[in-house]
Write a protein that holds these residues in place. Structure first.
Motif, PDB file in Angstrom:
ATOM      1  N   TYR A 117       0.850  -1.181   0.000  1.00 28.06           N
ATOM      2  CA  TYR A 117       0.000   0.000   0.000  1.00 28.06           C
ATOM      3  C   TYR A 117       0.889   1.235   0.000  1.00 28.06           C
ATOM      4  CZ  TYR A 117      -3.747  -3.026   1.893  1.00 28.06           C
ATOM      5  OH  TYR A 117      -4.686  -4.014   2.097  1.00 28.06           O
ATOM      6  N   GLN A 139       0.543   5.271   1.448  1.00 23.22           N
ATOM      7  CA  GLN A 139      -0.276   6.088   2.338  1.00 23.22           C
ATOM      8  C   GLN A 139       0.093   7.541   2.163  1.00 23.22           C
ATOM      9  OE1 GLN A 139       0.296   5.370   6.548  1.00 23.22           O
ATOM     10  NE2 GLN A 139      -1.604   6.389   7.085  1.00 23.22           N
ATOM     11  N   LEU A 159      -5.635  10.801   1.961  1.00 23.76           N
ATOM     12  CA  LEU A 159      -6.056   9.774   0.994  1.00 23.76           C
ATOM     13  C   LEU A 159      -6.130   8.383   1.603  1.00 23.76           C
ATOM     14  CD1 LEU A 159      -4.013  10.875  -2.163  1.00 23.76           C
ATOM     15  CD2 LEU A 159      -6.401  11.394  -1.602  1.00 23.76           C
ATOM     16  N   GLY A 160      -5.673   8.243   2.816  1.00 22.89           N
ATOM     17  CA  GLY A 160      -5.690   6.938   3.459  1.00 22.89           C
ATOM     18  C   GLY A 160      -4.698   5.986   2.816  1.00 22.89           C
ATOM     19  N   LEU A 161      -5.009   4.705   2.872  1.00 23.43           N
ATOM     20  CA  LEU A 161      -4.154   3.678   2.277  1.00 23.43           C
ATOM     21  C   LEU A 161      -4.747   3.243   0.949  1.00 23.43           C
ATOM     22  CD1 LEU A 161      -3.641   3.387   5.463  1.00 23.43           C
ATOM     23  CD2 LEU A 161      -2.780   1.125   4.855  1.00 23.43           C
ATOM     24  N   MET A 164       4.645   7.302   1.976  1.00 19.49           N
ATOM     25  CA  MET A 164       4.888   6.223   2.921  1.00 19.49           C
ATOM     26  C   MET A 164       4.375   4.938   2.279  1.00 19.49           C
ATOM     27  SD  MET A 164       5.675   5.000   5.975  1.00 19.49           S
ATOM     28  CE  MET A 164       5.405   5.893   7.501  1.00 19.49           C
TER      29      MET A 164
END
Lengths: 112, 113
Positions: B35, B37, B41-43, B88
């Motif tokens: 994923y 991050q 936007l979240g994951l 991230m």
């Protein structure tokens, strides 16, 4: 398409006060739901999960969540917040045993 | 306890470089995930894998590839890094059955200059 909505981007709660973080999902079948917590600079830690059965689920660190099918919600609660609970919280739904769909997260700040 | 280990916590690379992010899990999980991050936007899922040499595109696979030569290791490759890949990156693993939670590594914060 499946989706998860966390309506609150940022919440501030006083230490010792109760907490509720909201999560709404859109999923056709029986959902498998999760709450994760992420402390700054860390990965995600599983707080609790709902698969079936009792709609009130207990997790780690004193958290619980209630599944309400009629409202398509899976809200996270804690009766008394501690300063160490300050973190980002993510709700997620399982896509039939494969990848998770995450909400955009809610940042919790705890004031003294 | 399940251990998902990402090879680097912080990484700085230059535009155009080929970048490898490595992830290893020690629980014999069939599934592994990458994923990214980003704030607000979240994951978002980049790629996942059910088994050795198997891979499936996620929501944002463009500009990335993956490799899974061994069950415990899942690599994310940025073929030609660009500044918009600064992010991230989180690796996760799980058993391949319903109701299994994903276990996450601590993340790699990648900066592309």
């Amino acid at each position: 398409a499946q989706s998860v909505t966390q309506p609150d981007i940022h919440i501030t709660v006083s230490e010792g006060a109760s907490l509720e973080l909201r999560c709404n999902y859109s999923y056709g079948a029986t959902p498998y739901l999760f709450w994760y917590v992420q402390s700054p600079g860390q990965g995600l830690q599983l707080l609790l999960k709902y698969f079936s059965g009792d709609t009130l689920v207990q997790g780690i660190k004193g958290f619980e969540a209630e599944f309400k099918r009629s409202q398509s919600s899976f809200n996270l609660r804690k009766p008394s917040v501690h300063w160490s609970d300050a973190a980002e919280y993510f709700c997620a739904v399982d896509q039939a045993g494969t990848a998770l769909i995450f909400g955009k997260g809610t940042t919790l700040s705890v004031s003294s | 306890d399940v251990k998902v280990t990402q090879s680097s916590r912080y990484l700085v690379k230059r535009t155009g470089e080929k970048v490898f992010l490595e992830c290893v899990q020690d629980m014999d999980h069939e599934n592994m995930f990458w994923y990214r991050q980003d704030p607000g936007l979240g994951l978002r899922l980049i790629y996942f894998s059910y088994d050795v040499k198997m891979k499936e595109k996620g929501d944002i696979p463009e500009g990335y590839s993956v490799s899974r030569e061994k069950k415990e290791r899942f690599s994310l490759i940025l073929e030609s890094a660009s500044t918009n890949q600064t992010s991230m990156y989180l690796c996760a693993s799980s058993f391949h059955s319903l109701n299994q939670p994903q276990h996450f590594g601590d993340g790699t914060r990648l900066s592309i200059l």
